[in-house]
Write a protein that holds these residues in place. Structure first.
Motif, PDB file in Angstrom:
ATOM      1  N   SER A 142       0.911  -1.258  -0.679  1.00  0.00           N
ATOM      2  CA  SER A 142      -0.142  -0.455   0.053  1.00  0.00           C
ATOM      3  C   SER A 142       1.701   1.288  -0.065  1.00  0.00           C
ATOM      4  CB  SER A 142      -1.167   0.053   1.316  1.00  0.00           C
ATOM      5  OG  SER A 142      -1.524   1.049   1.832  1.00  0.00           O
ATOM      6  N   THR A 143       0.651   2.759  -0.839  1.00  0.00           N
ATOM      7  CA  THR A 143       1.238   3.324  -0.576  1.00  0.00           C
ATOM      8  C   THR A 143       0.353   4.867  -0.080  1.00  0.00           C
ATOM      9  OG1 THR A 143       0.334   3.416  -2.880  1.00  0.00           O
ATOM     10  CG2 THR A 143       2.445   3.400  -2.899  1.00  0.00           C
ATOM     11  N   SER A 144      -0.638   4.165  -0.055  1.00  0.00           N
ATOM     12  CA  SER A 144      -1.929   5.051   0.561  1.00  0.00           C
ATOM     13  C   SER A 144      -2.018   5.140   1.952  1.00  0.00           C
ATOM     14  CB  SER A 144      -2.818   5.131  -0.085  1.00  0.00           C
ATOM     15  OG  SER A 144      -3.372   3.451   0.299  1.00  0.00           O
ATOM     16  N   GLY A 145      -1.810   4.223   3.228  1.00  0.00           N
ATOM     17  CA  GLY A 145      -1.993   4.079   3.567  1.00  0.00           C
ATOM     18  C   GLY A 145      -3.088   2.955   4.636  1.00  0.00           C
ATOM     19  N   ALA A 155       5.611  -5.001  12.728  1.00  0.00           N
ATOM     20  CA  ALA A 155       6.702  -5.166  12.834  1.00  0.00           C
ATOM     21  C   ALA A 155       7.938  -4.317  12.675  1.00  0.00           C
ATOM     22  CB  ALA A 155       6.865  -6.518  11.677  1.00  0.00           C
ATOM     23  N   LYS A 156       6.857  -3.447  11.094  1.00  0.00           N
ATOM     24  CA  LYS A 156       7.671  -2.288  10.626  1.00  0.00           C
ATOM     25  C   LYS A 156       7.452  -1.546  11.640  1.00  0.00           C
ATOM     26  CE  LYS A 156       8.993  -5.770   7.235  1.00  0.00           C
ATOM     27  NZ  LYS A 156      10.076  -5.256   7.199  1.00  0.00           N
ATOM     28  N   GLY A 157       6.925  -0.761  12.486  1.00  0.00           N
ATOM     29  CA  GLY A 157       6.554   0.378  12.474  1.00  0.00           C
ATOM     30  C   GLY A 157       5.241   1.263  12.232  1.00  0.00           C
ATOM     31  N   ALA A 158       4.969   0.698  11.613  1.00  0.00           N
ATOM     32  CA  ALA A 158       4.002   1.406  10.306  1.00  0.00           C
ATOM     33  C   ALA A 158       2.429   1.793  10.978  1.00  0.00           C
ATOM     34  CB  ALA A 158       3.653   0.191   8.777  1.00  0.00           C
ATOM     35  N   GLN A 159       1.543   2.254  10.155  1.00  0.00           N
ATOM     36  CA  GLN A 159       0.278   2.387  10.472  1.00  0.00           C
ATOM     37  C   GLN A 159      -0.896   1.896   9.360  1.00  0.00           C
ATOM     38  OE1 GLN A 159       0.308   6.311  12.746  1.00  0.00           O
ATOM     39  NE2 GLN A 159       1.787   5.328  14.168  1.00  0.00           N
ATOM     40  N   VAL A 160      -0.522   1.263   9.049  1.00  0.00           N
ATOM     41  CA  VAL A 160      -1.388   1.045   8.152  1.00  0.00           C
ATOM     42  C   VAL A 160      -2.945   0.651   8.380  1.00  0.00           C
ATOM     43  CG1 VAL A 160      -2.023  -0.541   5.521  1.00  0.00           C
ATOM     44  CG2 VAL A 160       0.345   0.299   6.810  1.00  0.00           C
ATOM     45  N   GLN A 161      -3.880   1.652   7.977  1.00  0.00           N
ATOM     46  CA  GLN A 161      -4.792   1.305   7.849  1.00  0.00           C
ATOM     47  C   GLN A 161      -5.707  -0.413   7.570  1.00  0.00           C
ATOM     48  OE1 GLN A 161      -8.083   4.890   8.067  1.00  0.00           O
ATOM     49  NE2 GLN A 161      -8.979   3.938   9.589  1.00  0.00           N
ATOM     50  N   ALA A 162      -6.619  -1.094   8.101  1.00  0.00           N
ATOM     51  CA  ALA A 162      -7.446  -2.272   7.823  1.00  0.00           C
ATOM     52  C   ALA A 162      -8.607  -2.077   7.575  1.00  0.00           C
ATOM     53  CB  ALA A 162      -7.169  -3.229   8.072  1.00  0.00           C
ATOM     54  N   LEU A 163      -9.433  -1.398   6.469  1.00  0.00           N
ATOM     55  CA  LEU A 163     -10.744  -1.086   6.108  1.00  0.00           C
ATOM     56  C   LEU A 163     -11.358  -2.475   5.852  1.00  0.00           C
ATOM     57  CD1 LEU A 163     -10.752   2.214   4.035  1.00  0.00           C
ATOM     58  CD2 LEU A 163     -10.494   1.780   6.014  1.00  0.00           C
ATOM     59  N   GLN A 223     -12.764   5.153   0.483  1.00  0.00           N
ATOM     60  CA  GLN A 223     -12.437   5.282   1.948  1.00  0.00           C
ATOM     61  C   GLN A 223     -10.953   5.657   1.802  1.00  0.00           C
ATOM     62  OE1 GLN A 223     -14.398   3.151   5.347  1.00  0.00           O
ATOM     63  NE2 GLN A 223     -14.921   2.191   3.341  1.00  0.00           N
ATOM     64  N   GLY A 224      -9.765   5.323   0.135  1.00  0.00           N
ATOM     65  CA  GLY A 224      -8.678   5.446   0.373  1.00  0.00           C
ATOM     66  C   GLY A 224      -8.195   4.396  -0.206  1.00  0.00           C
ATOM     67  N   ALA A 225      -8.418   2.854   0.174  1.00  0.00           N
ATOM     68  CA  ALA A 225      -8.332   1.867  -0.067  1.00  0.00           C
ATOM     69  C   ALA A 225      -7.398   1.498  -1.015  1.00  0.00           C
ATOM     70  CB  ALA A 225      -8.670   0.662   0.168  1.00  0.00           C
ATOM     71  N   ASP A 226      -5.803   1.320  -0.939  1.00  0.00           N
ATOM     72  CA  ASP A 226      -5.404   1.302  -2.646  1.00  0.00           C
ATOM     73  C   ASP A 226      -4.816  -0.571  -2.618  1.00  0.00           C
ATOM     74  OD1 ASP A 226      -3.359   1.059  -0.946  1.00  0.00           O
ATOM     75  OD2 ASP A 226      -1.478   2.130  -2.247  1.00  0.00           O
ATOM     76  N   VAL A 227      -5.478  -1.678  -1.716  1.00  0.00           N
ATOM     77  CA  VAL A 227      -4.692  -2.932  -1.808  1.00  0.00           C
ATOM     78  C   VAL A 227      -5.925  -3.338  -1.453  1.00  0.00           C
ATOM     79  CG1 VAL A 227      -3.535  -4.809  -1.889  1.00  0.00           C
ATOM     80  CG2 VAL A 227      -2.818  -2.567  -1.937  1.00  0.00           C
ATOM     81  N   ILE A 228      -6.949  -3.932  -1.959  1.00  0.00           N
ATOM     82  CA  ILE A 228      -7.721  -4.896  -1.059  1.00  0.00           C
ATOM     83  C   ILE A 228      -7.932  -5.958  -1.774  1.00  0.00           C
ATOM     84  CG2 ILE A 228     -10.618  -5.181  -2.061  1.00  0.00           C
ATOM     85  CD1 ILE A 228     -10.759  -2.394  -3.721  1.00  0.00           C
ATOM     86  N   VAL A 229      -8.819  -7.092  -0.885  1.00  0.00           N
ATOM     87  CA  VAL A 229      -8.818  -8.636  -0.676  1.00  0.00           C
ATOM     88  C   VAL A 229     -10.374  -8.393  -0.624  1.00  0.00           C
ATOM     89  CG1 VAL A 229      -8.670 -10.406   0.554  1.00  0.00           C
ATOM     90  CG2 VAL A 229      -6.788  -9.064   0.555  1.00  0.00           C
ATOM     91  N   ALA A 230     -10.748  -9.564  -2.349  1.00  0.00           N
ATOM     92  CA  ALA A 230     -12.246 -10.043  -1.840  1.00  0.00           C
ATOM     93  C   ALA A 230     -12.232 -12.051  -1.489  1.00  0.00           C
ATOM     94  CB  ALA A 230     -12.114  -9.746  -4.063  1.00  0.00           C
TER      95      ALA A 230
END
Length: 267
Positions: A162-165, A195-203, A238-245
């Motif tokens: 993800s690049t949008s977070g 693990a990466k100290g990131a803040q990716v949001q799961a929608l 809502q800003g998601a740039d990677v989606i799992v279906a």
């Protein structure tokens, strides 16, 4: 995204050999001679929903597993379909009447009917794939797979790309066989952040509330491409740039959306 039940053939083989008593403490494996004589008369039967056996679907993989059982164990098999949920009790009883030694049913929608059939027919073994009945008599075994482990990896991979977070997930129906994937996805995103100290949001899914984004289709939530696209659009909005279906053929709608948006990736 269709379920990868590649272990189902092995599960059917194991169920055929051991019946539905308590799981064995230890397991062994041995080669089966192609020309080995058949043992005591045994008939393994499978119940699926009409129209559910599309290429790669859980139903088709179950049918393939039954075929493998017939080849490798030289036993009699039968596979039938039910036209609707109202037809489950009749079809289950028809399999009992056809002298099936074990009846394997596929999916959470069959749980209540299979439980009732098992209680009514204690001399027949039953297996329920991908679902847990309210109560399981001695002749009924639920068969579950750790599918959350694969979706955990999908969540981690989605967060990494993800690049949008923001990443998202949507399902076909709010049933355990679907939501267990969504649980794993969110947990995978959380582990990436840890693990990466990131803040990716799961929608698209809230694990604690067990609520989220689903295909809005009254008739065919697993095969409604347009409704799947709508679910994906609600996440990209809502800003998601990677989606799992987690929605069977409805996930094709997300792929269609990605084909028009080079910034969107779909698992």
């Amino acid at each position: 995204m269709t379920k990868g039940l590649t272990a189902l053939a092995g599960a059917l083989l194991a169920l055929t050999l051991t019946g539905c008593a308590q799981p064995p403490v230890t397991t062994t494996s041995s080669a089966v001679e192609p020309d080995a004589p058949a043992g005591p008369s045994f008939k393994a039967c499978l119940l699926t929903d009409a129209g559910s056996a599309s290429a790669g679907s859980p139903a088709q993989q179950a049918i393939d597993g039954l075929d493998r059982t017939q080849r490798e164990l030289a036993i009699e098999t039968d596979s039938v379909t039910a036209d609707s949920s109202a037809d489950y009790p009749r079809v289950l009883q028809s399999l009992v009447d056809a002298q099936c030694s074990i009846v394997v049913a596929l999916g959470s929608g069959m749980a209540n009917s299979v439980e009732a059939a098992a209680k009514t027919n204690p001399g027949v073994q039953f297996a329920l794939i991908d679902a847990i009945p309210n109560s399981a008599p001695a002749n009924l075994r639920p068969v579950l797979f750790s599918v959350q482990e694969s979706s955990f990896l999908a969540g981690y991979a989605a967060a990494a790309r993800s690049t949008s977070g923001k990443v998202g997930v949507f399902g076909a129906l709010n049933v355990p066989a679907v939501t267990i994937y969504m649980d794993g996805f969110v947990q995978g995103v959380g582990y990436f952040n840890q693990a990466k100290g990131a803040q990716v949001q799961a929608l698209g899914w809230k694990v604690d509330a067990q609520d989220g984004t689903f295909v809005r289709s009254d008739s065919a939530p697993f095969s409604d491409t347009a409704a799947g696209r709508t679910a994906a659009e609600s996440l990209t909005a809502q800003g998601a740039d990677v989606i799992v279906a987690v929605a069977g053929d409805s996930g094709q709608g997300a792929l269609q959306l990605a084909s028009e948006d080079s910034g969107l990736k779909v698992i």
